[in-house]
Design a protein around this motif. Structure first.
Motif, PDB file in Angstrom:
ATOM      1  N   ALA A 151       0.783  -1.376  -0.072  1.00 30.27           N
ATOM      2  CA  ALA A 151      -0.186   0.093   0.105  1.00 30.27           C
ATOM      3  C   ALA A 151       0.875   1.123  -0.183  1.00 30.27           C
ATOM      4  O   ALA A 151       0.548   2.122  -0.701  1.00 30.27           O
ATOM      5  N   THR A 152       1.995   1.275   0.744  1.00 27.69           N
ATOM      6  CA  THR A 152       2.818   2.317   0.861  1.00 27.69           C
ATOM      7  C   THR A 152       3.826   2.462  -0.306  1.00 27.69           C
ATOM      8  O   THR A 152       4.453   3.340  -0.464  1.00 27.69           O
ATOM      9  N   GLY A 153       4.016   1.446  -1.092  1.00 27.82           N
ATOM     10  CA  GLY A 153       4.964   1.754  -2.324  1.00 27.82           C
ATOM     11  C   GLY A 153       6.244   1.159  -1.886  1.00 27.82           C
ATOM     12  O   GLY A 153       7.062   1.204  -2.672  1.00 27.82           O
ATOM     13  N   ALA A 154       6.552   0.632  -0.603  1.00 22.29           N
ATOM     14  CA  ALA A 154       7.727  -0.034  -0.012  1.00 22.29           C
ATOM     15  C   ALA A 154       7.965  -1.369  -1.212  1.00 22.29           C
ATOM     16  O   ALA A 154       9.050  -1.587  -1.350  1.00 22.29           O
ATOM     17  N   ALA A 155       7.012  -1.966  -1.557  1.00 25.18           N
ATOM     18  CA  ALA A 155       7.221  -3.020  -2.413  1.00 25.18           C
ATOM     19  C   ALA A 155       6.338  -2.924  -3.561  1.00 25.18           C
ATOM     20  O   ALA A 155       4.954  -2.282  -3.614  1.00 25.18           O
ATOM     21  N   ASP A 156       6.780  -3.018  -4.875  1.00 26.29           N
ATOM     22  CA  ASP A 156       6.155  -2.626  -6.090  1.00 26.29           C
ATOM     23  C   ASP A 156       5.079  -3.634  -6.373  1.00 26.29           C
ATOM     24  O   ASP A 156       5.342  -4.872  -6.464  1.00 26.29           O
ATOM     25  N   VAL A 160       5.301  -8.106  -7.086  1.00 22.34           N
ATOM     26  CA  VAL A 160       5.052  -9.032  -5.801  1.00 22.34           C
ATOM     27  C   VAL A 160       3.601  -9.548  -5.686  1.00 22.34           C
ATOM     28  O   VAL A 160       3.079 -10.232  -4.822  1.00 22.34           O
ATOM     29  N   THR A 161       3.019  -9.281  -7.076  1.00 27.76           N
ATOM     30  CA  THR A 161       1.668  -9.737  -6.828  1.00 27.76           C
ATOM     31  C   THR A 161       1.577 -10.913  -8.283  1.00 27.76           C
ATOM     32  O   THR A 161       2.138 -10.677  -9.137  1.00 27.76           O
ATOM     33  N   LEU A 320       7.611  -8.308   1.673  1.00 26.11           N
ATOM     34  CA  LEU A 320       8.554  -8.061   2.633  1.00 26.11           C
ATOM     35  C   LEU A 320       9.923  -8.146   2.313  1.00 26.11           C
ATOM     36  O   LEU A 320      10.468  -7.095   2.809  1.00 26.11           O
ATOM     37  N   GLY A 321      10.135  -8.999   1.349  1.00 28.37           N
ATOM     38  CA  GLY A 321      11.654  -8.760   1.015  1.00 28.37           C
ATOM     39  C   GLY A 321      11.810  -7.608   0.137  1.00 28.37           C
ATOM     40  O   GLY A 321      12.910  -7.036   0.334  1.00 28.37           O
ATOM     41  N   ALA A 322      10.979  -7.230  -0.634  1.00 28.06           N
ATOM     42  CA  ALA A 322      11.127  -5.934  -1.303  1.00 28.06           C
ATOM     43  C   ALA A 322      11.273  -4.683  -0.317  1.00 28.06           C
ATOM     44  O   ALA A 322      11.968  -3.796  -0.643  1.00 28.06           O
ATOM     45  N   ALA A 323      10.298  -4.706   0.924  1.00 25.62           N
ATOM     46  CA  ALA A 323      10.198  -3.716   1.747  1.00 25.62           C
ATOM     47  C   ALA A 323      11.783  -3.598   2.531  1.00 25.62           C
ATOM     48  O   ALA A 323      12.171  -2.562   2.804  1.00 25.62           O
ATOM     49  N   GLY A 327      14.655  -0.355   2.193  1.00 24.64           N
ATOM     50  CA  GLY A 327      15.055   0.051   3.545  1.00 24.64           C
ATOM     51  C   GLY A 327      13.696   0.617   4.433  1.00 24.64           C
ATOM     52  O   GLY A 327      13.747   1.325   5.233  1.00 24.64           O
ATOM     53  N   ALA A 328      12.675  -0.101   4.064  1.00 22.95           N
ATOM     54  CA  ALA A 328      11.242   0.679   4.566  1.00 22.95           C
ATOM     55  C   ALA A 328      11.165   0.075   6.132  1.00 22.95           C
ATOM     56  O   ALA A 328      10.335   0.699   6.668  1.00 22.95           O
TER      57      ALA A 328
END
Length: 339
Positions: A151-156, A160-161, A320-323, A327-328
């Motif tokens: 939702a916050t864009g920390a993960a594209d 990730v979907t 979560l890996g993307a986050a 560095g989120a």
């Protein structure tokens, strides 16, 4: 401001398969706890999204609002509550326009109802139902954290979907055209009335179409998966025509319901591409979706078509890996200044 929607179906995980098989019991107290964990997970990012919760009459939404972390803005969706699947679809339609990600607590039926209205909003589907092929057994806290990352864009979201397929059904019978949609599977059972909605007698299965297949799935997907797996994000689907294992050339030992295995005779297996229909001519049957009987049809031609129009499902681990890569989840400086 970003927003996450939360849908918890009070009726999920409470059908007859708790008594006839080994289906787990997920009561509303457990769902309150899972919802509480989802909200806690949303707080892992520095600026948590706002949260909107589908209202209900079982206390799940009230508990979520009252027990939410102090730094989380949580509100109930203003909508009519009918205590039916219409509540889920109505909330999903609201979130289609207002949410950046949605967490849904339920089984295949709940996820299907959400998918019918959610559009392209990323969906974290948490297993709290009876038939759980599409929802994943992910911890509620992890689900909330993954939703916050998306939702916050920390993960594209695109990275990730995965787009899950769906199965569109059209039946022309003596009473006119009838339609139905399934996510993992659409089944035809040899009986003349819906009765108990859950499919619990494997000998009644005539066939159907699945959008995914693996021996670890429940129901028709397990039957198809015993012959050859089909990944959830693979194109198309599989059509099966079943018969008595005493007369078919091959049979499989499949998981047909929670706590229930059976030997199923497979007369035909056909691989389908996207938008390629499978047609069944039937006399007096019930057509179901994702383990629940839905439509009574008489002297009908039933057309089942796999399409690429299913929901965008979030891979929680990937999110979560993307986050982490973004560095989120890291805070600089002493935490005393934030307290």
């Amino acid at each position: 401001m970003t927003r996450v929607g939360l849908i918890a179906n009070p009726a999920a995980g409470r059908d007859i398969r708790r008594l006839t098989g080994g289906a787990s019991v997920v009561d509303n107290y457990a769902k309150r706890r899972v919802a509480e964990c989802v909200l806690e997970g949303l707080a892992v990012v520095a600026e948590p999204p706002d949260v909107a919760v589908m209202p209900d009459r079982s206390g799940i939404a009230d508990h979520a609002v009252s027990e939410a972390p102090d730094d989380l803005a949580v509100e109930r969706v203003e909508m009519t509550v009918e205590e039916s699947a219409a509540d889920t679809r109505r909330a999903a339609a609201r979130f289609r326009e207002s949410a950046d990600a949605v967490v849904v607590l339920g089984g295949d039926g709940t996820t299907r109802d959400v998918a019918l209205e959610i559009g392209d909003v990323p969906l974290v589907s948490v297993s709290t139902g009876t038939n759980n092929v599409v929802p994943t057994p992910v911890d509620g806290t992890v689900a909330g954290a993954a939703a916050a990352a998306v939702a916050t864009g920390a993960a594209d979201a695109d990275a990730v979907t995965d787009r899950h397929g769906r199965i569109d059904v059209r039946a022309d019978d003596v009473n006119g055209e009838k339609r139905l949609t399934g996510l993992a599977a659409v089944e035809i059972t040899d009986r003349s009335f819906v009765g108990t909605r859950a499919v619990i007698d494997p000998s009644e299965l005539i066939g159907g179409v699945v959008s995914r297949a693996h021996p670890s799935d429940i129901g028709l997907g397990s039957v198809a998966g015993c012959l050859e797996p089909l990944a959830p994000d693979a194109p198309g689907g599989v059509a099966l025509r079943l018969d008595d294992p005493e007369v078919t050339a091959r049979s499989v030992s499949a998981i047909v319901a929670p706590g229930m295995t059976a030997t199923i005779g497979v007369a035909e297996r056909d691989r389908l591409e996207w938008d390629e229909p499978a047609t069944f001519d039937v006399s007096d049957v019930v057509v179901g979706a994702d383990g629940e009987r839905e439509l009574e049809v008489v002297d009908a031609t039933v057309e089942m078509t796999p399409t690429a129009d299913g929901p965008r499902l979030v891979d929680a681990d990937a999110a979560l890996g993307a986050a982490v890569e973004a560095g989120a989840l890291v805070r600089d400086g002493p935490l005393l200044e934030e307290r």
